[in-house]
Write an enzyme that holds these catalytic residues in place. Structure first.
Site, PDB file in Angstrom:
ATOM      1  CE  LYS A  26      -3.375  -0.812   2.437  1.00  0.00           C
ATOM      2  NZ  LYS A  26      -4.356  -1.124   3.926  1.00  0.00           N
ATOM      3  NE  ARG A  79      -6.392   3.896   4.635  1.00  0.00           N
ATOM      4  CZ  ARG A  79      -7.324   3.272   3.212  1.00  0.00           C
ATOM      5  NH1 ARG A  79      -7.708   2.762   2.983  1.00  0.00           N
ATOM      6  NH2 ARG A  79      -8.541   4.386   3.157  1.00  0.00           N
ATOM      7  N   GLY A  93      -5.387 -10.842   6.430  1.00  0.00           N
ATOM      8  CA  GLY A  93      -5.918 -11.112   7.643  1.00  0.00           C
ATOM      9  C   GLY A  93      -4.881 -10.085   8.950  1.00  0.00           C
ATOM     10  CG  MET A  97      -5.441  -3.922  12.981  1.00  0.00           C
ATOM     11  SD  MET A  97      -4.551  -1.768  13.501  1.00  0.00           S
ATOM     12  CE  MET A  97      -5.046  -0.160  12.185  1.00  0.00           C
ATOM     13  NE  ARG A 124      -6.591  -3.990  -2.484  1.00  0.00           N
ATOM     14  CZ  ARG A 124      -7.177  -4.119  -1.479  1.00  0.00           C
ATOM     15  NH1 ARG A 124      -6.897  -4.864  -0.508  1.00  0.00           N
ATOM     16  NH2 ARG A 124      -8.793  -4.340  -1.828  1.00  0.00           N
ATOM     17  CG  HIS A 146      -9.976 -47.201  -4.874  1.00  0.00           C
ATOM     18  ND1 HIS A 146     -11.404 -46.605  -5.151  1.00  0.00           N
ATOM     19  CD2 HIS A 146      -9.964 -47.994  -5.827  1.00  0.00           C
ATOM     20  CE1 HIS A 146     -11.665 -47.672  -6.359  1.00  0.00           C
ATOM     21  NE2 HIS A 146     -10.630 -48.251  -6.502  1.00  0.00           N
ATOM     22  NE  ARG A 202       0.305 -51.049 -12.904  1.00  0.00           N
ATOM     23  CZ  ARG A 202      -0.285 -49.952 -10.923  1.00  0.00           C
ATOM     24  NH1 ARG A 202       0.788 -48.816 -10.510  1.00  0.00           N
ATOM     25  NH2 ARG A 202      -1.485 -50.031 -11.143  1.00  0.00           N
ATOM     26  CB  SER A 209       6.823 -45.129 -15.309  1.00  0.00           C
ATOM     27  OG  SER A 209       5.184 -44.152 -14.780  1.00  0.00           O
ATOM     28  N   GLY A 242       6.586 -44.302  -9.509  1.00  0.00           N
ATOM     29  CA  GLY A 242       5.182 -44.367  -9.461  1.00  0.00           C
ATOM     30  C   GLY A 242       5.623 -43.961  -7.701  1.00  0.00           C
ATOM     31  CB  CYS A 283       2.216 -42.616 -13.843  1.00  0.00           C
ATOM     32  SG  CYS A 283       3.435 -44.533 -12.768  1.00  0.00           S
ATOM     33  CE1 TYR A 326       5.675 -40.335 -18.489  1.00  0.00           C
ATOM     34  CE2 TYR A 326       7.636 -41.418 -19.970  1.00  0.00           C
ATOM     35  CZ  TYR A 326       6.093 -41.387 -19.055  1.00  0.00           C
ATOM     36  OH  TYR A 326       6.649 -42.449 -18.427  1.00  0.00           O
TER      37      TYR A 326
HETATM   38  C1  PEP Z   1       2.134 -45.389  -7.763  1.00  0.00           C
HETATM   39  O1  PEP Z   1       2.221 -46.448  -6.612  1.00  0.00           O
HETATM   40  O2  PEP Z   1       2.510 -44.381  -7.588  1.00  0.00           O
HETATM   41  C2  PEP Z   1       1.413 -45.788  -8.667  1.00  0.00           C
HETATM   42  C3  PEP Z   1       1.331 -45.018  -9.922  1.00  0.00           C
HETATM   43  O3  PEP Z   1       0.866 -47.056  -8.446  1.00  0.00           O
HETATM   44  P1  PEP Z   1      -0.272 -47.246  -7.627  1.00  0.00           P
HETATM   45  O4  PEP Z   1      -0.627 -45.855  -7.435  1.00  0.00           O
HETATM   46  O5  PEP Z   1      -1.921 -47.595  -8.668  1.00  0.00           O
HETATM   47  O6  PEP Z   1      -0.058 -48.579  -6.733  1.00  0.00           O
HETATM   48 MG    MG Z   2       2.407 -48.319  -6.793  1.00  0.00          MG
END
Ligand code: PEP
Ligand code: MG
Length: 871
Positions: free
Chosen positions: A23, A93, A102, A104, A337, A453, A615, A762, A764, A829, A849
């Site tokens: 400000k 101010r 948040g 005054m 602002r 899940h 997979r 990959s 996981g 992944c 990727y």
């Molecule tokens: C992981 O473990 O990151 C993965 C992609 O496999 P899942 O979640 O199916 O165990």
């Molecule tokens: Mg896994």
């Protein structure tokens, strides 16, 4: 060191936001631009640091500097602080480097007391105005500085209005306002044990101290924690000469935006109240008028406002949110602002500002946040709608949905057939619930974390999910859930907001996402900047299709088990598991083969010319068996075998910790026929789709849960052998590759020997996170909210990669892997693949990727582009 920075009509001493707060710095630059800003002074942020570190004392010399600046202010304003004849009033101010809601609140009209109020009445010839300002000042100062609760003042005000028969505050007469001032002062004495401060200088230093103290107020500390702002910055204090929007019909106060903050459209947007002070707009006592109405009421200041607003936008090269006051026909700007805006406005403004030559494409890309892109892709709650939040869980999959509550997947499917929207409410979901989740518009679970899940599947389906909502207690037999004393039965409406984790009673209006031409153009620029590829986790042809529409460049993970849960297939999978002879098992596997082949062909077709990583089977076999006595009996009946046979199998496959049990490549070692069948299905599907479509098909076969080089060499040999046999039988050619998942810490350590065998890894990161932190993803929901609340985790490690721990393993595996093979391809992944911070991390590690659920593909594309543009 200099403490105080003055600004006035002809002089600005400068200073940046770190020194003067956003400000204070903004006011300095507005003065430099020659804008009509009431003069004032800003006490620098480092004074706040001193105040906090030195047990609330001021540095020597500060008072003298403030007094000197105050004299300059008096001269320029033509009034005197504390004068009984012609008093100067000021606003006080707060303002740190980054604006923090948040902090005054503002104190207006500071400097009034029993004498100066008379002076103000005399100088303005308006005693009603003077006493109105005085009662406002006592209330604001007492609330903000002395900590007296607002409701005491509100009830006195209400009593006064009732007594005098006034409909609104502005109807109160001078005498009534005077009586109110007395009542307010008595109240303050009673509540604080001290008289309200009369000396304007004491008032000023009281306010300055309160601003500094507010830096460490609970709400400010929490705000900084959530937004990851530095703790040690401190706030500045700006003291500015008051101008009054409540001086009669030719006065007003309001707020304008240089563009529409909800659509991004280029037009002046805002509202104002004639004859009012700033807090009246906020308090909502009177309904403000649209800014265009000002052009009729006060054409001259309106014209000035229009041209100044556009000048400010050009100067800051971004949409501005400007506070103004008109005092007796003269326009003043109090603040400008960067304007907050909706996600769609952010994209439109970024695109249009590039076209107007105001900003570069790079700046445009950096101005839209990944979160905004995420919001754009999902329906959201109408921010204007009222809502009764009854519980809060983890924000597991974004978007908002309302539906009637059901407690089983069967019910969800039944209601869906009747065209009813349902929210599926479960303790947790299991792979068997997939059809119910598909039928529902949203999912609420009492247990489970961000990679439970329910969360993973909901994100894949692009449906909202609130997981781990511990305060929801479900009673399946009575078909109700309760939260405290609130009871929600099957068939009653609830709304969930998967972006905030809120569970709301009843139906709340939602707004649909809109991907317009601005979005498409913006994402086009994004793609020209990024180096990381972005793929999708897709288990079905439909997922793959959606993913491709969102710009995915292939499938980074197809979890084959998700195809095993559809009812007719599940039956065959169960036959395979329950087979008593090898022959019977082979027969069942033989029946699965065409189904798998058809699934793979469908995905290949949607993703021609891009790689598709499939997979091999990962979960432990017991997951496919019936659970509970009822289900065991009905399955036995359907399959024509004895319930005892099933019970015995369930017992024999029982595992104490399935997460670390007979799963992943261990299944491939024990049941090589299964992996052979899947490999054959992949290759045959690839050959067929390639010849049918004439396009390139690129299967990548991924082996899960590897921890030793030997496991990999055995299974890679199996896959290679099966591919060679299949291709020679079909007399065809397909370029395929075999890779390994890195999801067990040991695999990261032996990455060099793994990379010597396969061309791609990959990561996981879901499993890798659970194993690195010793934290089961299905059980984390029980305590994760408390951990996040207490700041033990800044972020849920299942949502955003734990860079210090799990990230270290990614680093080790990438370095060692690339030692084993220079051109090793690296991807991720786990669910983290759609998290912006993780995407940036993968960019820094030189990954090829990231792969994430289809609806997060655009988010990852933007994060990948931003990673290349940030230093
Ligand atoms: C992981 O473990 O990151 C993965 C992609 O496999 P899942 O979640 O199916 O165990
Ligand atoms: Mg896994």
């Amino acid at each position: 060191m200099k403490y105080v920075y003055y600004f006035g009509a002809k002089e600005a001493e400068g200073g940046d936001a770190a020194l003067l707060g956003g400000k204070g710095a903004g006011l300095q630059s507005m003065v430099k631009l020659g804008l009509p800003v009431p003069p004032g002074l800003t006490i620098a942020t480092h004074v706040c640091q001193h105040f906090i570190q030195s047990n609330e004392s001021f540095p020597t010399g500060l008072k003298e500097e403030v007094l000197a600046a105050l004299h300059r202010l008096e001269k320029e304003a033509g009034a005197e602080f504390g004068s009984a004849k012609n008093p100067l009033l000021v606003s006080v101010r707060s303002g740190g480097a980054t604006s923090m809601p948040g902090m005054m609140d503002t104190v207006l009209n500071l400097g009034l007391n029993a004498e100066t109020v008379e002076g103000l009445a005399a100088a303005t010839g308006d005693s009603r105005f003077a006493f109105d300002s005085y009662r406002r000042f006592i209330q604001m100062y007492s609330e903000v500085v002395l900590g007296v609760s607002a409701h005491f003042f509100e009830s006195l005000l209400l009593a006064s209005k009732m007594k005098s028969g006034s409909a609104s505050d502005s109807d109160l007469k001078t005498e009534e306002l005077k009586a109110l001032v007395d009542a307010f002062q008595d109240l303050v004495k009673k509540e604080t044990g001290k008289a309200f401060p009369e000396d304007p200088h004491a008032q000023l230093w009281g306010a300055v101290s309160a601003v500094f103290r507010s830096w460490n107020s609970n709400r400010a500390v929490t705000y900084r924690r959530i937004h990851k702002l530095a703790e040690d910055g401190g706030t500045a204090v700006t003291v500015q000469a008051m101008v009054f929007g409540n001086r009669g019909p030719d006065s007003a106060t309001g707020v304008v935006f240089t563009r529409d903050p909800s659509t991004g459209e280029r037009r002046l947007f805002g509202e104002f109240l004639p004859n009012a002070q700033g807090e009246d707009v906020v308090a909502g006592i009177r309904t403000p008028l649209p800014i265009q109405a000002l052009s009729d009421l006060s054409p001259k200041p309106y014209g000035e406002l229009v041209s100044l607003a556009s000048m400010l936008e050009r100067h800051y090269r971004d949409v501005q949110d400007i506070e103004f006051t008109i005092q007796k026909g003269v326009l003043y700007l109090l603040q400008t602002r960067t304007a907050k805006r909706t996600a769609s406005a952010a994209v439109r403004v970024a695109v249009e500002m590039v076209k107007e030559g105001l900003i570069s494409q790079e700046e445009a890309i950096l101005r839209v946040t990944p979160l905004q892109i995420e919001q754009l892709l999902h329906p959201r709650l109408d921010p204007r709608a009222a809502k009764q939040v009854i519980a809060k869980g983890l924000p597991a999959s974004p978007g908002a949905a309302c539906g009637v509550v059901v407690f089983s997947s069967d019910d969800a499917e039944k209601f869906k057939i009747e065209q009813k929207s349902v929210i599926l409410v479960r303790h947790e979901t299991s792979p068997e619930d997939i059809a119910g989740m598909d039928a529902a518009v949203g999912v609420l679970t009492a247990l489970g974390g961000m990679t439970s899940h329910a969360a993973v599947v909901a994100r894949g389906l692009g449906k909202p999910c609130v997981a781990g909502c511990g305060s929801v207690s479900i009673d399946y037999p009575s078909q109700v859930f309760t939260v405290g004393t609130t009871r929600v039965a099957r068939g009653e409406w609830v709304t969930i907001d998967g972006a905030t984790g809120e569970v709301i009673l009843g139906q709340v209006a939602t707004l649909n996402s809109q991907l317009d031409q601005y979005f498409n153009e913006f994402m086009g620029w994004v793609d020209t900047r990024r180096k990381l590829g972005v793929r999708a986790n897709a288990d079905t042809p439909h997922d793959a299709k959606v993913a491709r529409q969102f710009g995915a460049q292939g499938v980074g993970l197809c979890r084959t088990e998700h195809m095993f849960f559809e009812a007719t297939r599940l039956q065959v999978v169960r036959e395979m598991i329950l087979a008593s002879t090898g022959e019977e098992r082979l027969k069942a596997i033989g029946r699965l083969f065409p189904m798998q082949k058809e699934d793979f062909a469908g995905i290949f077709k949607e993703m021609v010319d891009f790689p598709v990583t499939i997979r091999l089977l990962d979960p432990p076999l017991h997951e496919f068996l019936p659970k509970g006595e009822d289900e065991i009996r009905s399955t036995a009946m359907a399959m024509g075998i004895s319930a005892d046979t099933i019970r015995a199998k369930v017992r024999s496959l029982h595992e104490f910790n399935p997460m670390l049990g007979h799963r992943g490549c261990r299944l491939g070692i024990s049941f090589p026929e299964l992996y052979e069948m899947q490999t054959r299905a992949i290759i045959e599907a690839a050959v067929e789709v390639a010849s049918e479509t004439g396009h390139r098909v690129e299967p990548e076969i991924l082996i899960p849960f590897i921890s030793t080089a030997k496991e990999l060499s055995v299974l890679k040999a199996l896959v290679d052998r099966t591919c060679a046999e299949t291709l020679s039988r079909l007399r065809a050619e397909v370029v395929y590759s075999v890779g390994t998942m890195i999801e067990i810490p040991r695999a990261a350590f032996v990455a060099e020997s793994l990379a010597a065998q396969v061309p791609f890894f990959s990561f996981g990161t879901n499993d890798l996170t659970q194993m690195t932190l010793g934290l089961s993803r299905d059980d984390a929901g029980a305590f994760m909210p408390a951990y996040l609340d207490k700041g033990l985790f800044q972020e849920d490690p299942f949502a955003s990669l734990d860079e210090d721990g799990v990230g270290e393993l990614l680093k080790i595996a990438s370095e060692r892997g690339r030692k084993g093979r220079k051109d090793l391809k690296l991807g991720i992944c786990g669910e983290h693949g759609g998290d912006a911070a993780t995407v940036e991390f993968c960019h820094r590690l030189g990954f090829n990727y990231v792969s994430c659920s289809p609806f997060r593909v655009p988010v990852a594309r933007l994060a990948a582009a931003q990673a290349t543009l940030r230093p």
